[in-house]
Design an enzyme around this catalytic site. Structure first.
Site, PDB file in Angstrom:
ATOM      1  N   CYS A  38      59.839  63.987  81.698  1.00 37.57           N
ATOM      2  CA  CYS A  38      60.695  65.043  81.110  1.00 37.57           C
ATOM      3  C   CYS A  38      60.275  66.442  81.527  1.00 37.57           C
ATOM      4  O   CYS A  38      61.033  67.395  81.322  1.00 37.57           O
ATOM      5  CB  CYS A  38      60.694  64.940  79.594  1.00 37.57           C
ATOM      6  SG  CYS A  38      61.620  63.526  79.016  1.00 37.57           S
TER       7      CYS A  38
HETATM    8  N1  COA Z   1      70.361  52.418  63.713  1.00 34.97           N
HETATM    9  C1  COA Z   1      70.028  52.318  62.415  1.00 34.97           C
HETATM   10  N2  COA Z   1      68.762  52.320  61.989  1.00 34.97           N
HETATM   11  C2  COA Z   1      67.791  52.412  62.890  1.00 34.97           C
HETATM   12  C3  COA Z   1      68.060  52.521  64.272  1.00 34.97           C
HETATM   13  C4  COA Z   1      69.414  52.519  64.663  1.00 34.97           C
HETATM   14  N3  COA Z   1      69.772  52.634  65.960  1.00 34.97           N
HETATM   15  N4  COA Z   1      66.906  52.616  64.951  1.00 34.97           N
HETATM   16  C5  COA Z   1      65.925  52.558  64.043  1.00 34.97           C
HETATM   17  N5  COA Z   1      66.448  52.433  62.796  1.00 34.97           N
HETATM   18  C6  COA Z   1      65.724  52.321  61.519  1.00 34.97           C
HETATM   19  C7  COA Z   1      64.350  51.747  61.700  1.00 34.97           C
HETATM   20  O1  COA Z   1      64.419  50.326  61.677  1.00 34.97           O
HETATM   21  C8  COA Z   1      63.621  52.297  60.513  1.00 34.97           C
HETATM   22  O2  COA Z   1      63.924  51.535  59.378  1.00 34.97           O
HETATM   23  P1  COA Z   1      62.819  51.260  58.236  1.00 34.97           P
HETATM   24  O3  COA Z   1      62.495  52.614  57.692  1.00 34.97           O
HETATM   25  O4  COA Z   1      63.560  50.370  57.287  1.00 34.97           O
HETATM   26  O5  COA Z   1      61.671  50.626  58.951  1.00 34.97           O
HETATM   27  C9  COA Z   1      64.239  53.674  60.325  1.00 34.97           C
HETATM   28  O6  COA Z   1      65.510  53.622  60.967  1.00 34.97           O
HETATM   29  C10 COA Z   1      63.408  54.798  60.912  1.00 34.97           C
HETATM   30  O7  COA Z   1      63.066  54.467  62.278  1.00 34.97           O
HETATM   31  P2  COA Z   1      62.184  55.405  63.184  1.00 34.97           P
HETATM   32  O8  COA Z   1      62.083  54.805  64.536  1.00 34.97           O
HETATM   33  O9  COA Z   1      60.907  55.725  62.479  1.00 34.97           O
HETATM   34  O10 COA Z   1      63.130  56.691  63.246  1.00 34.97           O
HETATM   35  P3  COA Z   1      62.784  58.191  63.500  1.00 34.97           P
HETATM   36  O11 COA Z   1      63.189  58.952  62.320  1.00 34.97           O
HETATM   37  O12 COA Z   1      61.393  58.397  64.023  1.00 34.97           O
HETATM   38  O13 COA Z   1      63.800  58.567  64.696  1.00 34.97           O
HETATM   39  C11 COA Z   1      63.737  58.934  67.088  1.00 34.97           C
HETATM   40  C12 COA Z   1      63.709  57.933  65.950  1.00 34.97           C
HETATM   41  C13 COA Z   1      63.487  58.226  68.394  1.00 34.97           C
HETATM   42  C14 COA Z   1      65.101  59.619  67.096  1.00 34.97           C
HETATM   43  C15 COA Z   1      62.653  60.021  66.841  1.00 34.97           C
HETATM   44  O14 COA Z   1      61.425  59.418  66.539  1.00 34.97           O
HETATM   45  C16 COA Z   1      62.444  60.930  68.033  1.00 34.97           C
HETATM   46  O15 COA Z   1      63.356  61.522  68.579  1.00 34.97           O
HETATM   47  N6  COA Z   1      61.155  61.112  68.412  1.00 34.97           N
HETATM   48  C17 COA Z   1      60.806  61.974  69.522  1.00 34.97           C
HETATM   49  C18 COA Z   1      61.043  61.225  70.749  1.00 34.97           C
HETATM   50  C19 COA Z   1      60.876  62.032  72.001  1.00 34.97           C
HETATM   51  O16 COA Z   1      60.883  63.229  72.030  1.00 34.97           O
HETATM   52  N7  COA Z   1      60.734  61.318  73.053  1.00 34.97           N
HETATM   53  C20 COA Z   1      60.643  61.909  74.302  1.00 34.97           C
HETATM   54  C21 COA Z   1      61.479  61.079  75.174  1.00 34.97           C
HETATM   55  S1  COA Z   1      61.484  61.748  76.757  1.00 34.97           S
END
Ligand code: COA
Length: 384
Positions: free
Chosen positions: A167
């Site tokens: 990135c």
């Molecule tokens: N639809 C519905 N629910 C979902 C889901 C989806 N597509 N994906 C995950 N969930 C659920 C999970 O199962 C979890 O449920 P639980 O609480 O019952 O266990 C809950 O939602 C939270 O999941 P989590 O993965 O912890 O979500 P989050 O709030 O951390 O959001 C991201 C996920 C990826 C959006 C976030 O972590 C993020 O953007 N992080 C930074 C990533 C980044 O910058 N990466 C760089 C890439 S280049």
């Protein structure tokens, strides 16, 4: 030969951004379309494995949700190079007709489109440009370098090479280009970031299937002596890397997996999103504050932040730490909602779309962060 003989203007060794360019794929996928396709895949998967799921041998897959995606990430839609196969629950990957070696590669094609716009906006001919860096998260092939193909398609005489810092590829590319200008090795360098991230995304993975989109950007970095009257002075650049497995992709010519096996998912993008969020926000905020102090810039006086576009919540937190208050959309614009995460291109799209309105003398920050971990800051000031 002296520089003055080579070029009509005496070069200054001071790098500036002369112009940027953007290619946006015409097709876009909304969250609703994406989730409908994903949930159809889940239904098929669970039906096909009903007996094993009932016996407790296979875990049933869960639905994705539009509400979760928008709340957790801020993403509402993403552009892609091939919509139909990505949404087809039988395929769930981008597909396009194989191109012959005598045809322009798809990555080069969109890179050229972005580069042409940057060159046109700066009033540049191919003969004015000395080098092309193709800076992106994924390269379409090992060699010849994408950059050299882009260079050839544009008719640029000079040199080109590929670089990958995930990135942060574009900001690392900008510093590299700026260093060529600082050293007098080049007067005009194109940093092209064609990001066909739909190819590395695991569209079957509920945790991440919504994250990425496709795009190409180009940044023309030049010596101030030849730049158009209105340009962006590069006040300072800073790069940082700290190893982490929290964002990883094991795809590679030494790492094989049959596409039907579980290991195949390991050859696509995987991340620990929560950890990334928690670890990267403080690292990047501190890096920006340290670099601003080094450059003698008051961060609270920055007119605009063009931040990496991965997660709206991350950007809110980083911008708050830098500006000292909750940033408005005007101070920290979002393109994530319509483009998704476009890897290294994200902060450049934000800059391209939201910089014309700034006044002469305004200072701002282009900042990337992501896998590696890697982060890059480019402090700029509008000159005209
Ligand atoms: N639809 C519905 N629910 C979902 C889901 C989806 N597509 N994906 C995950 N969930 C659920 C999970 O199962 C979890 O449920 P639980 O609480 O019952 O266990 C809950 O939602 C939270 O999941 P989590 O993965 O912890 O979500 P989050 O709030 O951390 O959001 C991201 C996920 C990826 C959006 C976030 O972590 C993020 O953007 N992080 C930074 C990533 C980044 O910058 N990466 C760089 C890439 S280049």
């Amino acid at each position: 030969m002296q520089d003055s003989q080579l070029y009509p203007h005496a070069l200054t060794g001071r790098p500036v951004i002369s112009a940027t360019g953007l290619f946006t794929p015409p097709e876009s996928i909304t969250n609703a379309e994406l989730v409908a396709s994903f949930n159809a895949f889940v239904d098929r998967h669970n039906a096909a494995h009903a007996a094993a799921i009932a016996a407790g041998e296979v875990e049933a897959l869960a639905y994705s949700s539009v509400e979760f995606i928008e709340k957790a990430s801020g993403i509402k839609a993403r552009h892609v190079m091939a919509k139909a196969p990505v949404l087809d629950p039988e395929i769930m990957a981008p597909r396009w007709p194989e191109r012959g070696n005598d045809e322009l590669s798809i990555m080069a094609e969109i890179g050229v489109a972005a580069a042409r716009e940057a060159m046109a906006r700066a009033g540049r001919e191919a003969s004015d440009v000395d080098a092309v860096l193709c800076a992106a998260s994924n390269m379409q092939r090992a060699y010849p370098a994408m950059a050299i193909e882009i260079q050839q398609a544009l008719g640029i005489v000079g040199f080109g090479f590929d670089m990958n810092v995930a990135c942060s590829s574009a900001t690392f590319g900008i510093q590299t280009a700026a260093d060529y200008v600082r050293a007098g090795h080049a007067k005009s360098v194109l940093v092209v970031s064609p990001e066909i991230t739909s190819g590395h995304l695991n569209w079957r993975d509920r945790d991440s299937h919504f994250i990425f989109g496709d795009v190409a950007t180009a940044v023309l970095v030049e010596d101030a002596a030849i730049a158009p009257a209105q340009h962006w002075e590069i006040v300072g650049t800073k790069l940082k890397t700290v190893f982490s497995n929290n964002i990883r992709n094991n795809f590679g010519f030494l790492n094989h997996a049959h596409p039907e096996t579980a290991e195949a998912a390991d050859k696509l993008f995987v991340q620990e999103g929560r950890k990334v969020f928690k670890e990267v926000v403080p690292m990047v905020a501190q890096m920006i504050l340290d670099e601003a102090a080094r450059l003698g810039i008051d961060p609270t006086g920055l007119r605009r932040l063009w931040l990496h576009q991965a997660n709206a919540g991350m950007n809110r937190l980083i911008a708050h730490k830098v500006l000292g208050h909750e940033a408005s959309e005007d101070e920290s614009p979002t393109v994530l909602d319509t483009y998704g995460n476009t890897s290294s291109a994200g902060s450049i799209i934000a800059f391209h779309k939201h910089s014309d309105d700034l006044a002469i003398g305004d200072a701002g920050l282009i900042c990337s962060f992501g896998a590696g971990y890697s982060a890059g800051t480019v402090f700029v000031r509008k000159v005209g």
